[in-house]
Write an enzyme that holds these catalytic residues in place. Structure first.
Site, PDB file in Angstrom:
ATOM      1  CB  CYS A 175      -0.942   0.000   1.196  1.00 58.68           C
ATOM      2  SG  CYS A 175      -1.973  -1.458   1.222  1.00 58.68           S
ATOM      3  CG  HIS A 200      -3.177   3.271   2.387  1.00 54.07           C
ATOM      4  ND1 HIS A 200      -3.649   2.932   1.136  1.00 54.07           N
ATOM      5  CD2 HIS A 200      -3.269   2.139   3.149  1.00 54.07           C
ATOM      6  CE1 HIS A 200      -3.989   1.654   1.139  1.00 54.07           C
ATOM      7  NE2 HIS A 200      -3.775   1.155   2.340  1.00 54.07           N
ATOM      8  CG  ASN A 232      -6.578  -1.088   1.307  1.00 57.36           C
ATOM      9  OD1 ASN A 232      -5.871  -0.612   0.424  1.00 57.36           O
ATOM     10  ND2 ASN A 232      -6.074  -1.607   2.411  1.00 57.36           N
TER      11      ASN A 232
HETATM   12  O1  UT7 Z   1      -3.724  -1.358   3.671  1.00 57.07           O
HETATM   13  C1  UT7 Z   1      -2.715  -1.876   4.472  1.00 57.07           C
HETATM   14  C2  UT7 Z   1      -2.901  -1.590   5.897  1.00 57.07           C
HETATM   15  N1  UT7 Z   1      -4.136  -2.191   6.360  1.00 57.07           N
HETATM   16  C3  UT7 Z   1      -4.732  -1.688   7.379  1.00 57.07           C
HETATM   17  O2  UT7 Z   1      -4.276  -0.684   7.887  1.00 57.07           O
HETATM   18  C4  UT7 Z   1      -5.931  -2.411   7.950  1.00 57.07           C
HETATM   19  C5  UT7 Z   1      -5.911  -2.289   9.432  1.00 57.07           C
HETATM   20  N2  UT7 Z   1      -6.956  -3.034  10.118  1.00 57.07           N
HETATM   21  C6  UT7 Z   1      -8.263  -2.696  10.076  1.00 57.07           C
HETATM   22  O3  UT7 Z   1      -8.666  -1.844   9.320  1.00 57.07           O
HETATM   23  C7  UT7 Z   1      -9.200  -3.372  11.047  1.00 57.07           C
HETATM   24  O4  UT7 Z   1      -8.430  -4.076  12.010  1.00 57.07           O
HETATM   25  C8  UT7 Z   1     -10.187  -4.368  10.381  1.00 57.07           C
HETATM   26  C9  UT7 Z   1     -11.254  -3.586   9.604  1.00 57.07           C
HETATM   27  C10 UT7 Z   1      -9.458  -5.295   9.457  1.00 57.07           C
HETATM   28  C11 UT7 Z   1     -10.911  -5.173  11.445  1.00 57.07           C
HETATM   29  O5  UT7 Z   1     -11.544  -4.324  12.380  1.00 57.07           O
HETATM   30  P1  UT7 Z   1     -11.360  -4.557  13.946  1.00 57.07           P
HETATM   31  O6  UT7 Z   1     -12.187  -3.553  14.624  1.00 57.07           O
HETATM   32  O7  UT7 Z   1      -9.885  -4.550  14.213  1.00 57.07           O
HETATM   33  O8  UT7 Z   1     -12.004  -5.985  14.144  1.00 57.07           O
HETATM   34  P2  UT7 Z   1     -11.350  -7.329  14.728  1.00 57.07           P
HETATM   35  O9  UT7 Z   1     -10.422  -7.918  13.737  1.00 57.07           O
HETATM   36  O10 UT7 Z   1     -10.851  -7.066  16.116  1.00 57.07           O
HETATM   37  O11 UT7 Z   1     -12.632  -8.250  14.837  1.00 57.07           O
HETATM   38  C12 UT7 Z   1     -13.715  -7.907  15.713  1.00 57.07           C
HETATM   39  C13 UT7 Z   1     -14.836  -8.882  15.470  1.00 57.07           C
HETATM   40  C14 UT7 Z   1     -14.392 -10.364  15.505  1.00 57.07           C
HETATM   41  O12 UT7 Z   1     -15.418 -11.108  16.118  1.00 57.07           O
HETATM   42  P3  UT7 Z   1     -15.288 -11.561  17.656  1.00 57.07           P
HETATM   43  O13 UT7 Z   1     -14.031 -12.382  17.725  1.00 57.07           O
HETATM   44  O14 UT7 Z   1     -15.184 -10.274  18.443  1.00 57.07           O
HETATM   45  O15 UT7 Z   1     -16.543 -12.307  17.886  1.00 57.07           O
HETATM   46  C15 UT7 Z   1     -14.317 -10.730  14.046  1.00 57.07           C
HETATM   47  O16 UT7 Z   1     -14.547 -12.106  13.828  1.00 57.07           O
HETATM   48  O17 UT7 Z   1     -15.413  -8.680  14.184  1.00 57.07           O
HETATM   49  C16 UT7 Z   1     -15.477  -9.924  13.481  1.00 57.07           C
HETATM   50  N3  UT7 Z   1     -15.345  -9.669  12.049  1.00 57.07           N
HETATM   51  C17 UT7 Z   1     -16.408  -9.471  11.253  1.00 57.07           C
HETATM   52  N4  UT7 Z   1     -17.726  -9.459  11.473  1.00 57.07           N
HETATM   53  C18 UT7 Z   1     -18.526  -9.210  10.441  1.00 57.07           C
HETATM   54  C19 UT7 Z   1     -14.209  -9.554  11.328  1.00 57.07           C
HETATM   55  N5  UT7 Z   1     -14.511  -9.285  10.047  1.00 57.07           N
HETATM   56  C20 UT7 Z   1     -15.858  -9.221   9.977  1.00 57.07           C
HETATM   57  C21 UT7 Z   1     -16.762  -8.967   8.931  1.00 57.07           C
HETATM   58  N6  UT7 Z   1     -18.075  -8.976   9.195  1.00 57.07           N
HETATM   59  N7  UT7 Z   1     -16.342  -8.698   7.658  1.00 57.07           N
END
Ligand code: UT7
Length: 331
Positions: A114, A255, A285
């Site tokens: 990215c 980004h 993204n």
């Molecule tokens: O481009 C390169 C750099 N990339 C980035 O900078 C991306 C950085 N990361 C992020 O943007 C975020 O971490 C994400 C959008 C990827 C994820 O958001 P988060 O708030 O960090 O969520 P998480 O991974 O902590 O997951 C929270 C919950 C989990 O469920 P439990 O374990 O709390 O029950 C996941 O299983 O959300 C769940 N989850 C989803 N639920 C519905 C993860 N993906 C999804 C989804 N739909 N698509």
């Protein structure tokens, strides 16, 4: 003194718009979750007949046209992509160059995920200031949909396809020049964002394919925390290094990975809402294409004037990061 100037900006958005509601039908997710956690509403996917070089070609053609040049005026083509047409060779830049009618000129790809467009700017600036080339076509292009595991809801909802291109040209006018570019990397976190299969570490075989190792994997939460900290530090660093304040900047163009990251960084650095460019809601993204597509969005909205000061900031797989300060040199 020779300076490097962003003479033009252009992008290509594939035709197929995929909404969060479309994704609800194929993976266990919801429009509410995606909107709340990422700010993404839609993203665009290239069709099956298109490869990354096709997207790069469309954006490159428009960038050359907007720079008032012909393909024969381009001295070098560099493409940043994590989704090249082919693994290893030939480079996507070679294919796009040929499509564009640019013959017998150097062309190569870089892989900095990215942060690709910031690395491209640093290369173009260095080549031009060294007096080696006059007009360099840089392109960030991605068909990331080809690397998505549609069984993995934590990644497949985040990304989109697209391309952004720019001609960087030599100038003697400091008022339209790239001021500074800062790039960095830390391989200690190389497992945060990774496509584990089909390279020399895990060559393609049935096990690799059955385990979906050819697709993008991400440690989202860890990446998120590091992204906010690194992006904010990086902006602070480049502003201080050039004795500038947030209010000197016309547009802050980070980004486009997650609206929450953009908002957190914007707030930490005291940017006003109308200085911060957001396109992640529309395009998701698009990795190396994200920053040039975002610059193009303000250009096409006719909000960008020659000489406007832009601050770019990116973070991605590697891990890599970087920032750039430039005065727009296009018309
Ligand atoms: O481009 C390169 C750099 N990339 C980035 O900078 C991306 C950085 N990361 C992020 O943007 C975020 O971490 C994400 C959008 C990827 C994820 O958001 P988060 O708030 O960090 O969520 P998480 O991974 O902590 O997951 C929270 C919950 C989990 O469920 P439990 O374990 O709390 O029950 C996941 O299983 O959300 C769940 N989850 C989803 N639920 C519905 C993860 N993906 C999804 C989804 N739909 N698509």
């Amino acid at each position: 003194m020779i300076y490097a100037s962003m003479r033009s900006i252009a992008s290509y958005i594939p035709k197929q718009c995929i909404t969060n509601f479309d994704l609800e039908k194929i993976v266990d997710t919801s429009n509410e979750w995606i909107t709340k956690r990422t700010g993404i509403k839609t993203r665009y996917f290239a069709d099956k007949t298109q490869a990354t070089s096709d997207l790069a070609t469309y954006a490159g053609e428009l960038a050359i046209q907007r720079a008032g040049l012909r393909p024969s005026d381009i001295d070098l083509v560099i493409v940043a992509t994590l989704s090249p047409d082919f693994l290893g060779m030939p480079s996507t830049a070679c294919i796009a160059s040929h499509n564009l009618g640019i013959h017998n000129k150097p062309a190569f790809d870089i892989t900095t995920a990215c942060t690709g467009f910031i690395y491209l700017l640093s290369l173009a600036k260095a080549y031009i200031q060294a007096g080696m080339y006059e007009n360099i076509l840089i392109i960030g292009a991605e068909k990331i949909s080809s690397l998505l595991d549609f069984n993995d809801r934590s990644t497949c909802v985040l990304f989109g396809d697209g391309a952004g291109a720019s001609v960087i040209s030599a100038t003697s006018d400091q008022n339209e020049a790239i001021v500074d570019v800062h790039i960095s990397a830390n391989g200690q976190y190389s497992d945060f964002l990774v496509t584990p299969g089909c390279g020399s570490r895990n060559p393609a075989n049935q096990h690799v394919i059955d385990s979906n190792l050819q697709f993008i994997q991400m440690k989202g939460n860890e990446t998120f925390k590091l992204a906010v900290k690194t992006l904010a530090n990086d902006v602070d660093y480049i502003l201080k290094a050039n004795s500038m304040q947030p209010e000197d900047i016309k547009f802050f163009i980070p980004h486009q990975a997650n609206l929450r990251i953009i908002s957190a960084v914007g707030e930490m650095l005291d940017f006003h809402q109308d200085q911060i460019v957001v396109t992640v809601d529309q395009f998701g993204n698009t990795s190396a294409a994200s920053i040039p597509m975002a610059i193009n969005s303000v250009y096409e909205a006719q909000k960008l004037q020659k000489g406007d000061l832009l601050l770019l900031d990116a973070f991605g797989g590697g891990l890599t990061w970087g920032s750039a300060l430039l005065r727009f040199g296009g018309l």
